[in-house]
Design a protein around this motif. Sequence first.
Motif, short mmCIF file in Angstrom:
data_model
loop_
_atom_site.label_atom_id
_atom_site.label_comp_id
_atom_site.label_asym_id
_atom_site.label_seq_id
_atom_site.Cartn_x
_atom_site.Cartn_y
_atom_site.Cartn_z
N SER A 161 1.16 27.43 -5.44
CA SER A 161 1.60 26.66 -6.60
C SER A 161 2.46 27.53 -7.52
O SER A 161 2.47 28.76 -7.42
N ASN A 162 3.18 26.87 -8.42
CA ASN A 162 3.89 27.59 -9.45
C ASN A 162 2.87 28.21 -10.42
O ASN A 162 1.69 27.87 -10.40
N LYS A 163 3.33 29.12 -11.26
CA LYS A 163 2.47 29.82 -12.20
C LYS A 163 1.30 30.48 -11.46
O LYS A 163 0.13 30.18 -11.70
N SER A 164 1.65 31.35 -10.53
CA SER A 164 0.61 32.00 -9.73
C SER A 164 1.00 33.44 -9.44
O SER A 164 2.17 33.83 -9.56
N ILE A 165 0.00 34.23 -9.08
CA ILE A 165 0.20 35.62 -8.68
C ILE A 165 -0.20 35.75 -7.22
O ILE A 165 -1.34 35.45 -6.85
N ILE A 166 0.76 36.14 -6.38
CA ILE A 166 0.50 36.33 -4.96
C ILE A 166 0.24 37.82 -4.73
O ILE A 166 1.09 38.66 -5.04
N VAL A 167 -0.93 38.13 -4.22
CA VAL A 167 -1.38 39.53 -4.12
C VAL A 167 -1.52 39.94 -2.66
O VAL A 167 -2.14 39.22 -1.86
N ILE A 168 -0.93 41.08 -2.32
CA ILE A 168 -1.19 41.71 -1.02
C ILE A 168 -1.69 43.11 -1.32
O ILE A 168 -0.92 43.98 -1.74
N GLU A 169 -2.97 43.32 -1.14
CA GLU A 169 -3.57 44.62 -1.45
C GLU A 169 -3.45 45.55 -0.26
O GLU A 169 -3.47 45.13 0.90
N ASP A 170 -3.31 46.84 -0.56
CA ASP A 170 -3.19 47.88 0.46
C ASP A 170 -2.09 47.51 1.46
O ASP A 170 -2.33 47.44 2.66
N ILE A 171 -0.90 47.29 0.94
CA ILE A 171 0.21 46.83 1.77
C ILE A 171 0.53 47.83 2.88
O ILE A 171 0.98 47.44 3.97
N VAL A 194 0.84 -1.19 0.00
CA VAL A 194 0.00 0.00 0.00
C VAL A 194 0.88 1.25 0.00
O VAL A 194 1.81 1.36 0.81
N ILE A 195 0.60 2.18 -0.92
CA ILE A 195 1.26 3.49 -0.96
C ILE A 195 0.20 4.56 -0.80
O ILE A 195 -0.83 4.53 -1.49
N THR A 196 0.42 5.50 0.10
CA THR A 196 -0.56 6.57 0.34
C THR A 196 -0.04 7.90 -0.21
O THR A 196 1.15 8.19 -0.16
N PHE A 197 -0.96 8.71 -0.72
CA PHE A 197 -0.64 10.03 -1.26
C PHE A 197 -1.53 11.04 -0.51
O PHE A 197 -2.75 11.06 -0.70
N CYS A 198 -0.91 11.86 0.34
CA CYS A 198 -1.64 12.84 1.13
C CYS A 198 -1.77 14.15 0.35
O CYS A 198 -0.91 14.49 -0.47
N GLU A 199 -2.83 14.87 0.63
CA GLU A 199 -3.06 16.15 -0.06
C GLU A 199 -2.01 17.18 0.35
O GLU A 199 -1.55 17.97 -0.48
N TYR A 200 -1.61 17.17 1.62
CA TYR A 200 -0.59 18.09 2.11
C TYR A 200 0.48 17.30 2.86
O TYR A 200 0.19 16.34 3.57
N GLU A 201 1.73 17.72 2.68
CA GLU A 201 2.86 17.17 3.41
C GLU A 201 3.62 18.32 4.04
O GLU A 201 4.19 19.16 3.35
N ASN A 237 0.73 18.72 -2.10
CA ASN A 237 1.30 17.59 -2.83
C ASN A 237 0.75 17.61 -4.25
O ASN A 237 -0.39 17.23 -4.50
N HIS A 238 1.57 18.05 -5.21
CA HIS A 238 1.10 18.19 -6.58
C HIS A 238 0.86 16.83 -7.24
O HIS A 238 0.09 16.73 -8.19
N ALA A 239 1.53 15.78 -6.75
CA ALA A 239 1.26 14.43 -7.26
C ALA A 239 -0.18 14.03 -6.91
O ALA A 239 -0.87 13.39 -7.71
N PHE A 240 -0.64 14.43 -5.73
CA PHE A 240 -2.01 14.14 -5.31
C PHE A 240 -3.01 14.72 -6.29
O PHE A 240 -3.96 14.06 -6.72
N ALA A 241 -2.81 15.99 -6.66
CA ALA A 241 -3.74 16.65 -7.58
C ALA A 241 -3.78 15.96 -8.93
O ALA A 241 -4.84 15.75 -9.52
N ALA A 242 -2.59 15.57 -9.43
CA ALA A 242 -2.53 14.91 -10.74
C ALA A 242 -3.21 13.54 -10.70
O ALA A 242 -3.93 13.16 -11.63
N ILE A 243 -2.99 12.79 -9.62
CA ILE A 243 -3.60 11.46 -9.49
C ILE A 243 -5.11 11.58 -9.39
O ILE A 243 -5.86 10.82 -10.01
N GLU A 244 -5.57 12.56 -8.61
CA GLU A 244 -7.01 12.77 -8.44
C GLU A 244 -7.66 13.11 -9.78
O GLU A 244 -8.75 12.62 -10.10
#
Length: 479
Positions: A288-298, A63-70, A75-82
């Motif tokens: 995740s990669n390919k993302s925009i991190i926004v902090i408004e009214d810094i 048995v091999i388990t893949f958790c959503e978060y580590e 866990n990007h492998a989790f998203a792809a498997i799902e």
Amino acid sequence: MMMGDTFGSSFANLFFLCATIQQIFPNDLKIAINEFLISTIQQLSFFQRFSDRFINFFSPYVVITFCEYEDYRYNHAFAAIETYLGAKATDKAKHLRASQNKDSKGLVLKRDETRVQDEYEGIRVWWETETDSIGFITLKLTFHRRSRDIVTNSYIKYVVEEGKSIEDKNKKMKLFTNNPSSHWGSSKTSLWRYIDFEHPANFDTLALEPKKKEEILNDLVAFSNGKDYYKKIGKAWKRGYLLYGPPGTGKSTMIAAMANLLNYSIYDLELTAIQNNSELRKLLTATSNKSIIVIEDIDCSLVLTGNRKKKESYWTRLRKDGQQGEEEEEEDKSFVTLSGLLNFIDGIWSACGQERIIVFTTNHLAKLDPALIRRGRMDMNIELSYCTFEAFKILAKNYLDLDSHPLFEKIESLIKETKIAPADVAEKLMKKNREIDADESLEDLVQALERRKMIQRDQVDEHKDKKSYKQLKAFRMLF
């Protein structure tokens, strides 16, 4: 002796039962029965000391388990498997889940089964979905140990690659916001929640001078294609943008246009929901990669210590429009520091992830700490100021489908002498009835500009009078 004979007989019977199961029952039923027998064996006090040896002896399955978060990282492998499992053929599935997007006419059917069988190069495997009490999901892969090499060396890689390929074909941008750290509970609790991002903004309709727009577009495209360049110069593949200007000048719209141009998801970071720098790092490394991190009214969000009342950003309000049952806002005590934020922007932690854009917005540039906006941290400082005539022409084309009009000359003269935000101009040009009356809309705008020009002129005169009065008073005090 009798006790030994009884134990030996029971042991032999159990061994015979397991061997019979291996020969008679189908594979998926064998796994279920074996799991039941193993759990029964583990309850026996005699076997508890040597449980691992007995389990390996009786069960031929791995048995091999893949958790959503580590460790708080997604866990990007989790998203792809799902994704891969959800895309399996639905014609033989007994349980299906149906959904419909607002722009779709038909239903989308997906498997809704906790156990899925798959086959690869002649071997069979079983996937099972488990959900704990707080809603955290784990995927469990079960296979015969004689297939270990094939499963670990090629099957899992195949599943992940197929899942990512499906994600790329059907990719939808998402708008994330962070859960309050007080609700995380454990490392298995989701740090971010999201809705689909469907903002229509784009650079074609953005009310901005063409030269500045082209400069920003070229910079974004160069960044998205710059993987090899950033590797060559030894810098993390990230870029920082500071958007500043009065309210209503299009800062949030600019962020939406960036996301749509690059097909990036947006992470709206609420600093008021984070208690310290450690939690900030956990949140940012879970993006995740390919993302925009926004902090408004810094300038309002980042306070070194003390109680702060949460301020709802544009993106939080947009996300709440797609969700119900949001919890009431409350005051939190936060100790996020400027140095903690800077360490992620361009310190060691900045290399945790690739192809990320960091965007700060502010209405008051002068209030920001110089260390936050120096070159190298914020690569581009973009001023979004009051509406110009070039920006007005874009808005007129967007709202009224006009390239020219007799009133344009008068509007150009008024806009040069008046400070008005593009959002206020757009409000005057918006369709108020079923039929668009361009003349009436432009007349409304002219009147609004004339009123604003008069108010601003009176404010300037009042300011001059106050200044003159103070100077006269100071002069009299000298004598």
